[in-house]
Write a protein that holds these residues in place. Structure first.
Motif, PDB file in Angstrom:
ATOM      1  N   GLU A   8       0.814  -1.220   0.000  1.00 45.10           N
ATOM      2  CA  GLU A   8       0.000   0.000   0.000  1.00 45.10           C
ATOM      3  C   GLU A   8       0.849   1.272   0.000  1.00 45.10           C
ATOM      4  OE1 GLU A   8      -2.819  -0.134   3.202  1.00 45.10           O
ATOM      5  OE2 GLU A   8      -3.549  -2.114   2.617  1.00 45.10           O
ATOM      6  N   MET A   9       2.161   1.120   0.012  1.00 48.97           N
ATOM      7  CA  MET A   9       3.055   2.269   0.079  1.00 48.97           C
ATOM      8  C   MET A   9       3.351   2.842  -1.298  1.00 48.97           C
ATOM      9  SD  MET A   9       6.009   1.106   2.718  1.00 48.97           S
ATOM     10  CE  MET A   9       5.758   1.185   4.475  1.00 48.97           C
ATOM     11  N   SER A  10       3.540   4.160  -1.315  1.00 46.87           N
ATOM     12  CA  SER A  10       4.046   4.794  -2.520  1.00 46.87           C
ATOM     13  C   SER A  10       5.539   4.497  -2.603  1.00 46.87           C
ATOM     14  CB  SER A  10       3.833   6.314  -2.442  1.00 46.87           C
ATOM     15  OG  SER A  10       4.670   6.868  -1.426  1.00 46.87           O
ATOM     16  N   PHE A  11       6.136   4.812  -3.721  1.00 43.98           N
ATOM     17  CA  PHE A  11       7.576   4.605  -3.867  1.00 43.98           C
ATOM     18  C   PHE A  11       8.330   5.391  -2.796  1.00 43.98           C
ATOM     19  CE2 PHE A  11      11.665   6.071  -5.480  1.00 43.98           C
ATOM     20  CZ  PHE A  11      12.282   4.866  -5.748  1.00 43.98           C
ATOM     21  N   GLU A  12       7.927   6.631  -2.595  1.00 46.99           N
ATOM     22  CA  GLU A  12       8.612   7.482  -1.630  1.00 46.99           C
ATOM     23  C   GLU A  12       8.482   6.955  -0.204  1.00 46.99           C
ATOM     24  OE1 GLU A  12       7.893   9.586  -5.343  1.00 46.99           O
ATOM     25  OE2 GLU A  12       6.517   8.527  -4.023  1.00 46.99           O
ATOM     26  N   GLU A  13       7.303   6.476   0.141  1.00 53.48           N
ATOM     27  CA  GLU A  13       7.109   5.892   1.472  1.00 53.48           C
ATOM     28  C   GLU A  13       7.975   4.649   1.661  1.00 53.48           C
ATOM     29  OE1 GLU A  13       2.485   6.824   2.639  1.00 53.48           O
ATOM     30  OE2 GLU A  13       2.866   5.321   1.084  1.00 53.48           O
ATOM     31  N   ARG A  51       9.704  -2.778  -8.263  1.00 51.89           N
ATOM     32  CA  ARG A  51       8.479  -2.945  -9.052  1.00 51.89           C
ATOM     33  C   ARG A  51       7.896  -1.588  -9.444  1.00 51.89           C
ATOM     34  NH1 ARG A  51       6.827  -6.844  -6.392  1.00 51.89           N
ATOM     35  NH2 ARG A  51       5.869  -5.737  -4.686  1.00 51.89           N
ATOM     36  N   LYS A  52       7.874  -0.641  -8.492  1.00 53.21           N
ATOM     37  CA  LYS A  52       7.348   0.701  -8.774  1.00 53.21           C
ATOM     38  C   LYS A  52       8.195   1.395  -9.841  1.00 53.21           C
ATOM     39  CE  LYS A  52       3.847   1.480  -5.945  1.00 53.21           C
ATOM     40  NZ  LYS A  52       2.532   1.837  -6.461  1.00 53.21           N
ATOM     41  N   ALA A  54      10.001  -0.077 -12.195  1.00 53.72           N
ATOM     42  CA  ALA A  54       9.741  -0.753 -13.469  1.00 53.72           C
ATOM     43  C   ALA A  54       8.417  -0.284 -14.065  1.00 53.72           C
ATOM     44  CB  ALA A  54       9.745  -2.269 -13.277  1.00 53.72           C
ATOM     45  N   GLU A  55       7.405  -0.105 -13.219  1.00 57.29           N
ATOM     46  CA  GLU A  55       6.111   0.391 -13.696  1.00 57.29           C
ATOM     47  C   GLU A  55       6.251   1.803 -14.256  1.00 57.29           C
ATOM     48  OE1 GLU A  55       3.502   0.117 -10.318  1.00 57.29           O
ATOM     49  OE2 GLU A  55       3.500  -2.069 -10.351  1.00 57.29           O
ATOM     50  N   ALA A  56       7.006   2.642 -13.571  1.00 59.78           N
ATOM     51  CA  ALA A  56       7.213   4.013 -14.034  1.00 59.78           C
ATOM     52  C   ALA A  56       7.965   4.020 -15.358  1.00 59.78           C
ATOM     53  CB  ALA A  56       7.968   4.810 -12.976  1.00 59.78           C
ATOM     54  N   GLU A  57       8.971   3.168 -15.474  1.00 54.42           N
ATOM     55  CA  GLU A  57       9.736   3.065 -16.709  1.00 54.42           C
ATOM     56  C   GLU A  57       8.835   2.644 -17.860  1.00 54.42           C
ATOM     57  OE1 GLU A  57      12.793  -0.185 -17.783  1.00 54.42           O
ATOM     58  OE2 GLU A  57      13.939   1.456 -16.868  1.00 54.42           O
ATOM     59  N   SER A  58       7.960   1.690 -17.622  1.00 50.19           N
ATOM     60  CA  SER A  58       7.031   1.232 -18.660  1.00 50.19           C
ATOM     61  C   SER A  58       6.102   2.355 -19.090  1.00 50.19           C
ATOM     62  CB  SER A  58       6.213   0.047 -18.163  1.00 50.19           C
ATOM     63  OG  SER A  58       7.030  -1.070 -17.961  1.00 50.19           O
ATOM     64  N   ARG A  59       5.623   3.118 -18.129  1.00 53.24           N
ATOM     65  CA  ARG A  59       4.724   4.240 -18.456  1.00 53.24           C
ATOM     66  C   ARG A  59       5.442   5.276 -19.303  1.00 53.24           C
ATOM     67  NH1 ARG A  59       2.067   6.230 -13.079  1.00 53.24           N
ATOM     68  NH2 ARG A  59       1.156   7.731 -14.507  1.00 53.24           N
ATOM     69  N   VAL A  60       6.698   5.581 -18.963  1.00 55.58           N
ATOM     70  CA  VAL A  60       7.468   6.558 -19.735  1.00 55.58           C
ATOM     71  C   VAL A  60       7.692   6.034 -21.149  1.00 55.58           C
ATOM     72  CG1 VAL A  60       9.743   7.670 -19.953  1.00 55.58           C
ATOM     73  CG2 VAL A  60       8.567   7.645 -17.742  1.00 55.58           C
ATOM     74  N   GLU A  61       8.001   4.745 -21.282  1.00 56.76           N
ATOM     75  CA  GLU A  61       8.190   4.157 -22.611  1.00 56.76           C
ATOM     76  C   GLU A  61       6.914   4.254 -23.433  1.00 56.76           C
ATOM     77  OE1 GLU A  61       9.723   0.205 -22.312  1.00 56.76           O
ATOM     78  OE2 GLU A  61      11.606   0.882 -21.444  1.00 56.76           O
ATOM     79  N   MET A  62       5.767   4.034 -22.810  1.00 61.45           N
ATOM     80  CA  MET A  62       4.488   4.136 -23.525  1.00 61.45           C
ATOM     81  C   MET A  62       4.245   5.567 -23.979  1.00 61.45           C
ATOM     82  SD  MET A  62       2.074   1.434 -21.397  1.00 61.45           S
ATOM     83  CE  MET A  62       0.715   2.527 -21.456  1.00 61.45           C
ATOM     84  N   ILE A  63       4.547   6.526 -23.119  1.00 61.87           N
ATOM     85  CA  ILE A  63       4.366   7.933 -23.480  1.00 61.87           C
ATOM     86  C   ILE A  63       5.278   8.287 -24.649  1.00 61.87           C
ATOM     87  CG2 ILE A  63       4.727  10.304 -22.686  1.00 61.87           C
ATOM     88  CD1 ILE A  63       3.896   9.240 -19.845  1.00 61.87           C
ATOM     89  N   ARG A  64       6.528   7.844 -24.572  1.00 66.24           N
ATOM     90  CA  ARG A  64       7.481   8.128 -25.659  1.00 66.24           C
ATOM     91  C   ARG A  64       7.004   7.494 -26.966  1.00 66.24           C
ATOM     92  NH1 ARG A  64      12.658   9.952 -24.392  1.00 66.24           N
ATOM     93  NH2 ARG A  64      13.541   8.692 -26.061  1.00 66.24           N
ATOM     94  N   ALA A  65       6.468   6.281 -26.895  1.00 68.16           N
ATOM     95  CA  ALA A  65       5.979   5.600 -28.089  1.00 68.16           C
ATOM     96  C   ALA A  65       4.795   6.352 -28.688  1.00 68.16           C
ATOM     97  CB  ALA A  65       5.595   4.161 -27.766  1.00 68.16           C
ATOM     98  N   GLN A  66       3.913   6.857 -27.852  1.00 65.20           N
ATOM     99  CA  GLN A  66       2.756   7.602 -28.323  1.00 65.20           C
ATOM    100  C   GLN A  66       3.172   8.916 -28.977  1.00 65.20           C
ATOM    101  OE1 GLN A  66       0.359   7.947 -24.790  1.00 65.20           O
ATOM    102  NE2 GLN A  66      -0.455   5.873 -24.975  1.00 65.20           N
ATOM    103  N   GLU A  67       4.304   9.457 -28.541  1.00 64.78           N
ATOM    104  CA  GLU A  67       4.806  10.705 -29.122  1.00 64.78           C
ATOM    105  C   GLU A  67       5.645  10.453 -30.369  1.00 64.78           C
ATOM    106  OE1 GLU A  67       6.980  12.409 -25.863  1.00 64.78           O
ATOM    107  OE2 GLU A  67       5.179  13.245 -24.948  1.00 64.78           O
TER     108      GLU A  67
END
Length: 79
Positions: A8-13, A51-52, A54-67
């Motif tokens: 239930e923790m954020s990456f920062e927590e 894991r957090k 890796a999820e962030a990296e995947s999201r950035v890759e998706m954004i880059r692909a969409q651009e």
């Protein structure tokens, strides 16, 4: 005090909690059984952080692909 579940923790927590665990273990001021429990929690926190990230990296890759930009990883300082 009840500790928040790792899932239930954020990456920062999780990073802050992991730093606390490492500090306690480095100081060596805890009993063996508590050290083992801290180590187990630290391992779970580390896995959660990985894991957090890796999820962030995947999201950035998706954004880059969409651009229409190359998909893949690049050093943060290169962005």
């Amino acid at each position: 005090m009840t500790e928040k579940p790792v899932t239930e923790m954020s990456f920062e927590e999780a990073m802050a909690a992991l730093e606390g665990v490492v500090g306690q273990l480095e100081r060596g001021e805890v009993a063996l059984e508590q050290s083992i429990a801290l180590y187990e929690r630290g391992a779970a926190l580390k896995e959660h952080c990985a894991r957090k990230l890796a999820e962030a990296e995947s999201r950035v890759e998706m954004i880059r692909a969409q651009e229409g930009k190359a998909v893949g990883t690049a050093p943060a300082e290169g962005l």
